[in-house]
Design an enzyme around this catalytic site. Structure first.
Site, short mmCIF file in Angstrom:
data_model
loop_
_atom_site.label_atom_id
_atom_site.label_comp_id
_atom_site.label_asym_id
_atom_site.label_seq_id
_atom_site.Cartn_x
_atom_site.Cartn_y
_atom_site.Cartn_z
N TYR A 172 38.10 41.16 43.55
CA TYR A 172 38.01 41.52 42.35
C TYR A 172 36.83 40.91 41.62
O TYR A 172 36.20 41.63 40.82
CB TYR A 172 39.39 41.28 41.78
CG TYR A 172 39.57 41.53 39.99
CD1 TYR A 172 39.94 42.69 39.58
CD2 TYR A 172 39.48 40.25 39.13
CE1 TYR A 172 39.91 43.09 38.09
CE2 TYR A 172 39.65 40.46 37.67
CZ TYR A 172 39.62 41.78 37.44
OH TYR A 172 39.66 42.14 35.85
N LYS A 176 33.65 42.70 40.07
CA LYS A 176 33.26 42.66 38.57
C LYS A 176 31.93 42.07 38.16
O LYS A 176 31.21 42.39 37.39
CB LYS A 176 34.39 41.67 37.92
CG LYS A 176 35.81 42.45 37.72
CD LYS A 176 35.46 43.64 36.62
CE LYS A 176 37.10 44.25 36.14
NZ LYS A 176 37.22 45.47 35.62
#
Length: 277
Positions: A172, A176
């Site tokens: 994740y 990002k």
């Protein structure tokens, strides 16, 4: 392509900061995405609420309409090029063009205790939805955003403080961070075409994913200089600004909306006796 019974038509003058404009929001069935739809509709936007879960998208669109805004709903899986292109085409059909894209959809698989036991499938899924999904949406939307009147085309990506510092979440966080990089490179490419590209990086936000974990949120709040975790409306307000004429000379930036989390190490300052409170 599943959708509400939409109403296509010509653009009409509006009263928002950008006048009336057409917006597509991904991952908008709940949480931050739903708050963004509500706020942009209140700003004068006509919003296409998209989500991989069609029922969630329909509920959000209905809530926007009940509040006096204009919204339609459609299923969009950002992991599928055809689904993305159909959603963009629907927005253009409904609104007579597309002015703003908000890339909010993401995937997040929890880390396993040992990195070497990480699943390649989970890693690939997080990157595909969170980063490549935004790429697919931007690619499909950019020609329409470039055609928006008054050079008001804009992309607002929803990143995370995880893309800036270590807060866990290997895949994740990597996705990002990649999205922040894409924001900068795409901003340079799109600027001559009149399209701005920016990113909002939220800290911890109290959404439904934290249900049953309220104690963890209370502990987290103590680590934020402003003394609380975020609310979805905090993020929506930042998105509304970056999508508006008020931000017409801003592109390629990462805007932390994080209660001061990235300013430093509050726990260390307290341990050293240098923080107030």
């Amino acid at each position: 392509m599943q959708r509400d019974e939409g109403r296509s038509g010509e653009r009409r003058p509006g009263t928002g900061r950008f006048g009336e404009y057409g917006v597509l929001v991904t991952g908008a069935g709940r949480g931050i995405g739903a708050a963004i739809c509500r706020r942009l509709a209140a700003e004068g936007a006509r919003v296409l609420v998209t989500d991989v879960d069609g029922e969630r998208a329909r509920r959000t669109a209905q809530a926007v309409r009940e509040a006096g805004g204009r919204a339609e709903a459609a299923v969009c899986d950002v992991g599928e090029r055809a689904s993305v292109e159909a959603a963009v085409a629907l927005a253009v059909d409904l609104f007579g063009g597309l002015d703003v894209l908000v890339n909010n959809a993401y995937a997040h698989h929890p880390d396993v205790p040992l990195f070497e036991d990480s699943s390649e499938e989970d890693w690939a899924r997080d990157l595909d939805i969170t980063l490549t999904g935004a790429f697919r949406c931007a690619r499909a939307a950019l020609p329409h955003l470039a055609a928006a009147p008054d050079r008001r085309g804009a992309i607002v990506n929803i990143g995370s403080v995880n893309g800036e510092r270590d807060f866990g979440g290997h895949a994740y966080s990597a996705a990002k961070a990649g999205l922040a990089s894409l924001t900068r490179t795409l901003a340079g490419h799109a600027a001559p075409r009149g399209v701005r590209v920016n990113l909002v990086a939220p800290g911890t936000v109290a959404t439904s994913v934290w249900e049953g974990k309220e104690t963890a949120l209370e502990r987290a709040a103590r680590e934020y200089p402003l003394g609380r975790v975020g609310r979805p409306d905090d993020i929506a307000a930042a998105v509304a600004f970056l999508a508006s004429a008020d931000a017409s000379w801003i592109t390629g930036v990462t805007l932390p909306v994080d209660g001061g989390l990235l300013t430093g190490n509050l726990a260390l300052r307290r341990a050293l006796g240098e923080a107030d409170g």
